[in-house]
Design a protein around this motif. Sequence first.
Motif, PDB file in Angstrom:
ATOM      1  N   ILE A  62       0.822  -1.204   0.000  1.00 46.92           N
ATOM      2  CA  ILE A  62       0.000   0.000   0.000  1.00 46.92           C
ATOM      3  C   ILE A  62       0.858   1.257   0.000  1.00 46.92           C
ATOM      4  O   ILE A  62       0.494   2.277  -0.594  1.00 46.92           O
ATOM      5  CB  ILE A  62      -0.956  -0.006   1.228  1.00 46.92           C
ATOM      6  N   SER A 119      -7.944   1.362  -3.339  1.00 43.40           N
ATOM      7  CA  SER A 119      -9.260   0.944  -2.863  1.00 43.40           C
ATOM      8  C   SER A 119      -9.547  -0.515  -3.212  1.00 43.40           C
ATOM      9  O   SER A 119     -10.131  -1.255  -2.408  1.00 43.40           O
ATOM     10  CB  SER A 119     -10.341   1.852  -3.460  1.00 43.40           C
ATOM     11  N   ARG A 122      -7.609  -2.692  -0.802  1.00 45.34           N
ATOM     12  CA  ARG A 122      -8.315  -2.734   0.481  1.00 45.34           C
ATOM     13  C   ARG A 122      -9.538  -3.644   0.401  1.00 45.34           C
ATOM     14  O   ARG A 122      -9.837  -4.408   1.317  1.00 45.34           O
ATOM     15  CB  ARG A 122      -8.758  -1.319   0.873  1.00 45.34           C
ATOM     16  N   SER A 125      -8.513  -7.268   0.401  1.00 46.62           N
ATOM     17  CA  SER A 125      -7.891  -7.633   1.675  1.00 46.62           C
ATOM     18  C   SER A 125      -8.919  -7.895   2.768  1.00 46.62           C
ATOM     19  O   SER A 125      -8.734  -8.779   3.607  1.00 46.62           O
ATOM     20  CB  SER A 125      -6.937  -6.521   2.125  1.00 46.62           C
ATOM     21  N   ALA A 225     -11.864   0.049   6.467  1.00 46.79           N
ATOM     22  CA  ALA A 225     -11.797  -0.077   5.010  1.00 46.79           C
ATOM     23  C   ALA A 225     -12.967   0.637   4.348  1.00 46.79           C
ATOM     24  O   ALA A 225     -12.801   1.307   3.319  1.00 46.79           O
ATOM     25  CB  ALA A 225     -11.780  -1.557   4.616  1.00 46.79           C
ATOM     26  N   SER A 289      -5.639   5.963   5.651  1.00 44.85           N
ATOM     27  CA  SER A 289      -5.260   4.612   5.257  1.00 44.85           C
ATOM     28  C   SER A 289      -4.314   3.956   6.245  1.00 44.85           C
ATOM     29  O   SER A 289      -4.150   2.747   6.244  1.00 44.85           O
ATOM     30  CB  SER A 289      -4.602   4.632   3.869  1.00 44.85           C
TER      31      SER A 289
END
Length: 320
Positions: A62, A119, A122, A125, A225, A289
Motif C-alpha cells: 500500500i 481501494s 483494500r 484484503s 476499510a 489509510s
Amino acid sequence: MEIEDISNDSDIKCQENIDHNRALYIFFSSVVVVEFILGLLLNITVIHLFVFKIKFWKSKTIDIFLFNLVLADILLLIGLPVKAYNFQQCSENKFVCKVQLFLQFLNRGASIAFLTVISIYRYFSVVHPGRRKVIRILKHSPQISIFIWVLLAVLTIPAMMQSFIRCNTKESDDEDLSPVVILREIVFFTQIYIPFLVLVYCSIRIVQRLRSQKSIGDKTKLRKAMFLVATVVLVFAICFLPYAITRAVQLRMGLVMKEEKVAVVKLYDAFICLSYLNCLLDPILYCLSSGKFKKLYISIYLPFLMEKEQQEELDDTADD
C-alpha cells in the motif's frame, strides 16, 4: 497569412471575453494559486515522510501505491501556475501549453488510477482475503505502478499532437471530431467514470460484508476499510464528477445559443478549479489509510497536537 489572421482574430475575441469576465477569472486564478501553495506544502511533507522516514521501497504494498499517488499529485501541481496565468491571459506559448496539458492529463489520470488501485487492494484484503492469487498480483506494486505510468503516457501523448488544443477554455471554439479528439475524450471519460463505478461497487460490497460480520475485531477492520473507500468515493464525487459532467454537456452544445455556451464554459472552468482540490484531499487519505502514518505525520509536523493528545490521555488517567 490566412492562418495568422485567424489566430489573431481568435486572440482578440478571447481578450474581449476576458475583459468582460475579468473579476471572475481573477477569482479562478486566485483559487488555483491557493491550491498550488497549500497542495505543494502538504504533498512535499508527505513525500518527505515516504522517502526519509517510512522508506516506502522497503514497506508494504500500500505504501508504494501511496507514494506514486503523491508523486502524481506533485507533478500535477507543477502545472498550476501556468493554469493560473492562462486564466487571465490569452497569449500562449504553444510548447509550454502542451507541456502543461500533458502534465494535467497524465497526472490527473495517474492520481485517479492509484486511488482506485488502493481501494481495490483494500477491498480484496477485507472482503475476499481468501483470494490469495488476486492479492498476490496486487502485491507486485512496483510493476503495477510502472505499467500504470507507461499506459497513461501512451494514451496521453497522441492527444498532445493536436494543434487546436488550447490552455484557455474561455475561447469556446468548436472542435471537429477527428480521431485524435475522439481518443482524447474516450480517455478522459473512461479514467473518471469507470474508477468511480468500481469504487461505488467496492463500498457497497464492504458494507454488505460489514453487516454480515459478527466478530468485533473483523468489524473494526471492515469499518476502517469502508471509511477509506467511502472517502475516496466522496473525493471523486466532489472533485471529478461535476468536471466530467460539464465536459459532457460542453460536447453536446454545438448548436445552442452562444450565450448559453459561454455560461457552460465558465462553469467548466470553475469545476476545473474544483478538480485540483483533489491534491489537497489526498494527503488526508494517506492518514486515513494508516494510523501509523497519521501518528508519524503529526509527531513531525504538528507536534503540538501530539502533546495535546498525550496531555488529554494523562488527564483522563488522573481522573480515573
